[in-house]
Every structure is written in structure tokens, then in C-alpha cells.
Write a protein that holds these residues in place. Sequence first.
Motif, mmCIF file in Angstrom:
data_model
loop_
_atom_site.group_PDB
_atom_site.id
_atom_site.type_symbol
_atom_site.label_atom_id
_atom_site.label_comp_id
_atom_site.label_asym_id
_atom_site.label_seq_id
_atom_site.Cartn_x
_atom_site.Cartn_y
_atom_site.Cartn_z
ATOM 1 N N VAL A 303 1.003 -1.209 -0.114
ATOM 2 C CA VAL A 303 0.084 -0.001 0.019
ATOM 3 C C VAL A 303 1.038 1.097 0.137
ATOM 4 C CG1 VAL A 303 -0.393 0.135 2.426
ATOM 5 C CG2 VAL A 303 -2.078 1.234 0.995
ATOM 6 N N GLU A 304 2.220 1.157 0.375
ATOM 7 C CA GLU A 304 2.997 2.162 0.728
ATOM 8 C C GLU A 304 3.468 2.551 -1.050
ATOM 9 O OE1 GLU A 304 6.384 1.817 3.069
ATOM 10 O OE2 GLU A 304 5.197 0.961 4.623
ATOM 11 N N ALA A 305 3.787 1.574 -1.603
ATOM 12 C CA ALA A 305 4.100 1.913 -2.997
ATOM 13 C C ALA A 305 3.134 2.383 -3.879
ATOM 14 C CB ALA A 305 4.623 0.314 -3.536
ATOM 15 N N TRP A 306 1.782 1.802 -3.526
ATOM 16 C CA TRP A 306 0.552 2.375 -4.588
ATOM 17 C C TRP A 306 0.338 3.813 -4.235
ATOM 18 C CZ3 TRP A 306 -4.329 4.114 -5.384
ATOM 19 C CH2 TRP A 306 -4.909 3.786 -6.367
ATOM 20 N N LEU A 307 0.308 4.026 -2.924
ATOM 21 C CA LEU A 307 0.202 5.688 -2.461
ATOM 22 C C LEU A 307 1.289 6.428 -2.506
ATOM 23 C CD1 LEU A 307 -2.209 4.740 0.462
ATOM 24 C CD2 LEU A 307 -3.084 5.517 -1.835
ATOM 25 N N ASN A 308 2.270 6.229 -3.154
ATOM 26 C CA ASN A 308 3.466 6.482 -3.051
ATOM 27 C C ASN A 308 3.577 8.265 -3.630
ATOM 28 O OD1 ASN A 308 6.688 6.847 -3.277
ATOM 29 N ND2 ASN A 308 6.309 7.142 -5.412
ATOM 30 N N GLY A 309 2.510 8.718 -4.214
ATOM 31 C CA GLY A 309 2.511 10.140 -4.563
ATOM 32 C C GLY A 309 1.401 10.787 -3.760
ATOM 33 N N TYR A 310 0.653 10.256 -3.027
ATOM 34 C CA TYR A 310 -0.569 10.855 -2.210
ATOM 35 C C TYR A 310 -0.268 11.289 -0.732
ATOM 36 C CZ TYR A 310 -4.934 11.148 0.171
ATOM 37 O OH TYR A 310 -5.626 11.723 1.030
ATOM 38 N N ALA A 311 -0.735 12.471 -0.446
ATOM 39 C CA ALA A 311 -0.400 12.884 0.794
ATOM 40 C C ALA A 311 -1.669 13.670 1.258
ATOM 41 C CB ALA A 311 0.897 13.910 1.119
ATOM 42 N N TYR A 326 2.227 7.309 8.170
ATOM 43 C CA TYR A 326 2.088 8.432 9.056
ATOM 44 C C TYR A 326 3.317 9.080 9.345
ATOM 45 C CZ TYR A 326 -2.239 5.442 9.256
ATOM 46 O OH TYR A 326 -3.311 4.742 9.064
ATOM 47 N N ASP A 327 4.500 8.724 8.959
ATOM 48 C CA ASP A 327 5.766 9.260 9.611
ATOM 49 C C ASP A 327 5.766 10.606 8.999
ATOM 50 O OD1 ASP A 327 8.211 9.709 10.103
ATOM 51 O OD2 ASP A 327 9.134 7.936 9.098
ATOM 52 N N PRO A 334 3.179 13.398 4.996
ATOM 53 C CA PRO A 334 2.706 12.247 5.638
ATOM 54 C C PRO A 334 1.205 12.139 5.336
ATOM 55 C CG PRO A 334 2.894 14.317 7.326
ATOM 56 C CD PRO A 334 3.580 14.469 5.812
ATOM 57 N N ILE A 335 0.606 10.953 5.604
ATOM 58 C CA ILE A 335 -0.831 10.633 5.375
ATOM 59 C C ILE A 335 -1.420 10.819 6.799
ATOM 60 C CG2 ILE A 335 -2.699 8.811 5.076
ATOM 61 C CD1 ILE A 335 -0.787 8.002 2.576
ATOM 62 N N LEU A 336 -2.488 11.314 6.774
ATOM 63 C CA LEU A 336 -3.114 11.746 8.104
ATOM 64 C C LEU A 336 -4.346 10.514 8.290
ATOM 65 C CD1 LEU A 336 -3.954 15.360 7.775
ATOM 66 C CD2 LEU A 336 -2.024 14.670 8.891
#
Length: 527
Positions: A303-311, A326-327, A334-336
Motif C-alpha cells: 500500500v505504501e508503493a501504491w500511495l507513493n504520490g499521495y499525501a 503516517y511518518d 505524511p498521510i493523516l
Amino acid sequence: MIEAPDLPQDLAAAHAMILAEREARLAVERVQAGERLLIEKLRLEIARLRRQAFGTSSERGRKLEQLELMLEDAEETLAAAEIAAQVAVAAVDPSRNEARERRRPMRGPLPEHLPRERVVVPGPSVCPCCGGDRLSKLGEDVTETLERIPARWFVVQHVRERFSCRACEAIAQAPAPFHPIARGRAGPNLLAEIITAKYAMHLPLHRQGERYAREGVALTDSTLADWVGAVTVSLAPLVERIEAHVRAAERIHVDDTPVPVLAKSKTRTGHLWAVVRDDRPFAGAAAPAAAYFYSATRSGEHVEAWLNGYAGPMQCDAFAGYNRLYDPSRKPGPILEVGCWAHARRKFFELADLKRAPMAAAIVKAIDTIFEIEREINGRPPDERLHVRQDRSRPLVADLEARLRADRARLSSKSDTARAIDYMLKRWPAFARFLDDGRLCLSNNAAERAVRGIALGRKNWTFAGSDAGGRRAAAMYTLIETAKLNDVDPRAWLADVLARLPGHPARAIDELLPWNWKAADHLKNAA
């Protein structure tokens, strides 16, 4: 009316006929009364479960399916009892045959868009009263019945005429038409039917092949599988555009579900992930969409790879694999984490329902009050939602936090209620985040609904044949579920897209996305 010869000639026979009719009627009415009571109870329970936005999804789904099967059986039993009653009464007293039919709710008209086929029942040629032939038509009564004929198979022949020039003897011919799949002999409607039957109706390819064979067209499983694979490649540009649309969302919902994957000697567990963009709760103008991806394991790296460009905000459960998202040092940001109140409520609801725990029941009631406010503001703009939450929801959330902390202090760490409370208190900032952002939802139900169809399909297609099959399923679910979210018939949309895609310019691929296709279709119909 009963003819006189059919009536008993003596009093004893008349009494016997009356008693026989009464006994037959009472016996059937006892069956009917029991079945009607059962039907009403089942309908109420099914309606309650369908309205219920909480509860363990798998358990609720199984219970709902069982109740629906019981309801079908009860309604069939009631219908059979009514027919038996009519037959029994008619045998004793034909004049009361129609009177015994139960009152049914008024039926609505049949769909207006369906074509009508008139079957005219000839009227009398002479008057049944006087025998005269001077009849004048006053009107007609029309009774409609819904009918369906089996699928119609046919072969489309693309004829390209060749011409010879008498001046230079050159041969001219129109270019060969494009096909939905390279060197394929399946038309776009057939391909769309196969895809939606497998991934929307959960019908495996071998069962589709059996159905087609009964209709007189033999298609092997390998042929159907080849077509599905080829369609996946053809539709890949649309899948990529939907994924980009989802990644551009202001906030997303994420959930996953396990899928068995065929291995050499046994099955192993893969995972299908759903990432949903749905801005409708806060009156967003962007179209809803659901993007799916497959992973061989449930590691958070996928899921980290798929959401690589999302914040931005992400509504999800408390899966530990999300923690690195969330880091604060994450790039591009970071993703909230946004907690799912429905997921938290579920834990207390189970305790209140199964163990009759008063403390858990009181917490459920407090959470339900917050959900009632959310239902009132669903679909309103973010600023209005935020104002209502600040004014009405924030005091309730503060009171609930105080209640949770006070109750936790009185409980042992081994208590089930304490564990449910800890689940919320350890993530309290994530649960309270909706109070400061009108775009956020109170639950992750959008993503849970998105994976529900996979759970249903899993019962029929049993397992994915390989990791490649899992990725193919993710692509097809992306197309079909996104079409559903936009109130588009997946089969009709896919059929039209497959017919147009080979000759469609790549720069205009967005025109074929479900929400744009739907708008263009409406304009065409209006014209």
C-alpha cells in the motif's frame, strides 16, 4: 354460480360439504398465518441488517444471506399454500375460488422503456345476449405481463468490397475494421457480457461456458480465459486513468480483503486492496471511483508503493502496516490517519449484544448520537459540516472521551471492554480528526462496501489462479465498481468502450471514463 344439480340434495350431505370446506380453509389458513408471521419477522430483520452500518461484516453478511434464503423459502411456501387453498375450495365450492386469494400490495407499472408486443384476443362477433351482429367497439382492456427470451446469438460479417480501377488496374479496398481484441472473434457485447458475468455477477468462466453450450454455442474455458486476458490489456489505459483520478483525491478510503490464490499443492492467501475516492458526502464535484490492486502478502509496503504520490487524510482501520505512511518525514508528505468510528463501535456493539454489558451498551448509545448528527449533514459542503460538528459533535466527543477514560480506570486490562476502549483511546487523535475537517467522514464504510463484492465473488470463483489472475481481477473490479459508483451499467459501458477503444485517440481517453461517458450519453439522448 353453482348449478343446482351440483348442490347436495339432503341436509346431511350439505352439512358434510360445509364442514369439509371449512376444514380445508382452516388448515390452509393456519399454514398461511404461520408463514405470514415468519415472512414479516424475516423482512424486518433483513431490513434492520441492511440499514445497519455496523457489525462484523462477514458475520452480518452470512446472517443476511441465511435470512434472505429463509425469506425466499417462506414466501414460496405461502404461495404454494394459497394455490392449494384455492384448489381445495374450488373443488368444494367453485363460486368462492376467487374470493380466497389474499390481498396483495398494488403492483406498479412495468418499465416504460421496454418495447410492447400486442397480442389481441378477438372479441365476440355476435352479441351473446340477443345474437345480433351490430356490435360497436367501446374500448379495450390491456393486461401486461413481463416476458424474456433467451440471449440471441448471431455472427456479424464485416464485408469489404474490392474494386479494380479500369484506368490503372489498381485494386482498392477499405481497411479492415478494428476488433476489440487483436485477432479475436468475439464482439464487444459478448466480451462485456463475459467480463461482467465473472466480476459483477460472480459467475466463473466454466459455468458461463456451460450456459453457452446449452444455448448452442460451445466455447472452451481456455477460449473464454484468453478473451478475458486480452480485454484486460485493451482496457489497461482506462484502469490507469481511474487510478490517477483516485490518487488525486482530497481524501481517500482504504481497506483490503483476503483472496485464496492457487499454489502447487494448496492455496495461499493473497490480498485485494480497495482505494476509494468519494467526495459526495461533502458535496464534492469530482466523480467517485474505486481503484483496486493486488498483493501476494499483506505487507504494508504494497500500500505504501501504491500511495507513493499521495499525501492527505486516509480513512482506514488500525492496520499496523499503515504506520509508516503516517511518518512526518515521509515524502511527499505524511498521510493523516482518520479513525473509523463504525469499526470502533462494532467492538462495543458485540459486547453489548453478546455479553449484555451495560457499560458497552452506554458507549454504543453515545456513539450512535454522533452518527445521527452525521446523517443530517451528509452531502453538505465542508464548511457547513465543520460548523455543525464544532457546535454539536465536539461536546459529545469530549463527553465520550471522558466516559471512556473513567470506565477504563475501573476495568482490568484483561477485560474485553477494556480492550475495546484501548482501541479508541490509543488512536484518539485519529478518531477526533473529523471534528476539524469538514471533508472527512465518520466511518470507512465506503471502502468496506467496495470490498464486499470481492467477498461475494470469492465464494463462487473460489480462488485466483495465480498472482497474475489477482492483478487481472483488481483491474476488472476497478472498472466495474467505478461504473457502479457512477450509476452506470457496467455491461453497457464496457460494450461501448470495447467497440470504440481500438480507434479512439489516446489523448482523448478520458472521454471514455464512466462519469464522462455517462454525461455524453445523456447529451446524446437529449439531442
